[in-house]
Design a protein around this motif. Structure first.
Motif, PDB file in Angstrom:
ATOM      1  N   GLU A  40       2.423  -6.270   5.164  1.00 52.75           N
ATOM      2  CA  GLU A  40       2.096  -5.339   3.869  1.00 52.75           C
ATOM      3  C   GLU A  40       3.471  -5.228   3.118  1.00 52.75           C
ATOM      4  N   SER A  43       4.142  -8.866   1.498  1.00 54.22           N
ATOM      5  CA  SER A  43       3.141  -9.475   0.336  1.00 54.22           C
ATOM      6  C   SER A  43       3.607  -8.795  -0.922  1.00 54.22           C
ATOM      7  N   GLY A  44       3.789  -9.731  -1.714  1.00 59.04           N
ATOM      8  CA  GLY A  44       4.266  -9.217  -3.310  1.00 59.04           C
ATOM      9  C   GLY A  44       5.939  -8.853  -3.322  1.00 59.04           C
ATOM     10  N   ARG A  49       1.950 -12.407  -3.882  1.00 59.27           N
ATOM     11  CA  ARG A  49       0.560 -11.715  -3.423  1.00 59.27           C
ATOM     12  C   ARG A  49      -0.627 -12.331  -3.542  1.00 59.27           C
ATOM     13  N   PRO A  53      -2.071 -12.165   0.475  1.00 58.81           N
ATOM     14  CA  PRO A  53      -2.606 -11.188   0.210  1.00 58.81           C
ATOM     15  C   PRO A  53      -2.350 -10.007   1.462  1.00 58.81           C
ATOM     16  N   PRO A  54      -2.006  -8.830   1.051  1.00 58.38           N
ATOM     17  CA  PRO A  54      -1.690  -7.697   1.838  1.00 58.38           C
ATOM     18  C   PRO A  54      -2.791  -7.306   3.066  1.00 58.38           C
TER      19      PRO A  54
END
Length: 266
Positions: A40, A43-44, A49, A53-54
């Motif tokens: 998490e 991601s980003g 992202r 993706p988370p």
């Protein structure tokens, strides 16, 4: 028993069973929670992202694929291929393993062949399997069969070699024909080891199946992973990966549950 083991056993006896099971459940899932937290965060920040993706988005996509039933036909096809390929490898692997242990000529014929063929990555055989069987179910089943064969053969072979000779002598004294001894004595005595080989083969079956479907299939979870990756739908791609991982996890756990009850006597 070591001091740490004795202390753990004493602690387990002093804690109520439901609470102890809950504690172990929490400890089992801590690594997964850590990985999910790192994922998490990455991601980003570390990775874009859109590419990574988370877990929250992947979880939502996973639920959507399952609730809408979009992935179910592909999952059914994949599980069917695994079941057939694994069943064939069990039949051939047990007979071959026991045969190699009971017959020196059979061992001489197949031992070198298995030693040479097994290190070959099974995905490398997919193009050849396509030429033989075409794109589809037969090719996937063949790859699963080949991938699962050796663990079952080796566990059956080792168990049959280590069997208590008194069992065989007792059967011979009771008039059991020599050709029936492998089926009536050897295989039943080696069931625990055979089941262990099958347990080892189940995750291999899932790995081989996805590898085959990525190359030689127009349906199945491997095909869906490839299709989503090609159109840049990475959230859905990760969702399919989660679904096949869950299917493998529950298959192994279900098998372990059945195995404990089947060999309770062992």
């Amino acid at each position: 028993m070591s001091y740490a083991d004795s202390r753990l056993a004493t602690l387990e006896e002093s804690v109520p069973a439901p609470l102890w099971r809950f504690v172990w459940f929490v400890f089992e899932w801590i690594p997964i929670a850590i990985v999910a937290g790192l994922w998490e965060f990455a991601s980003g920040t570390v990775v874009q992202r859109t590419i990574l993706p988370p877990p929250s988005a992947v979880g939502t996509a996973t639920w959507e694929l399952l609730s809408t039933g979009e992935i179910i036909p592909h999952l059914q096809v994949s599980l069917y291929r695994i079941a057939v390929g694994l069943a064939l490898s069990i039949v051939v692997g047990v007979l071959l393993g026991v045969g190699m242990a009971r017959s020196k000529p059979i061992e001489n014929v197949f031992e070198m062949f298995l030693a040479l063929v097994y290190p070959i990555p099974k995905a490398a055989l997919v193009p050849l399997a396509i030429l033989w069987l075409g794109v589809g179910t037969e090719t996937a089943i063949l790859i699963v069969f080949l991938a699962c064969l050796l663990p079952i053969v080796m566990n059956s072979y080792n168990a049959a070699q280590d069997i208590d000779r008194n069992l065989i002598w007792s059967a011979q004294m009771m008039g059991v024909p020599s050709w029936q001894i492998p089926l009536r004595v050897v295989i039943p005595a080696t069931i625990p080891s055979i089941l262990t080989g099958i347990r080892q083969a189940i995750p291999i079956a899932f790995i081989a199946l996805v590898s085959a479907e990525l190359i030689a299939s127009n349906q199945g979870v491997g095909f869906e992973i490839l299709r989503y990756s090609q159109v840049g739908a990475y959230t859905l791609m990760f969702a399919v990966l989660v679904i096949i991982s869950l299917a493998a996890f529950f298959t192994v756990r279900g098998y372990e549950w059945a195995e404990r009850r089947l060999i309770r006597w062992a």
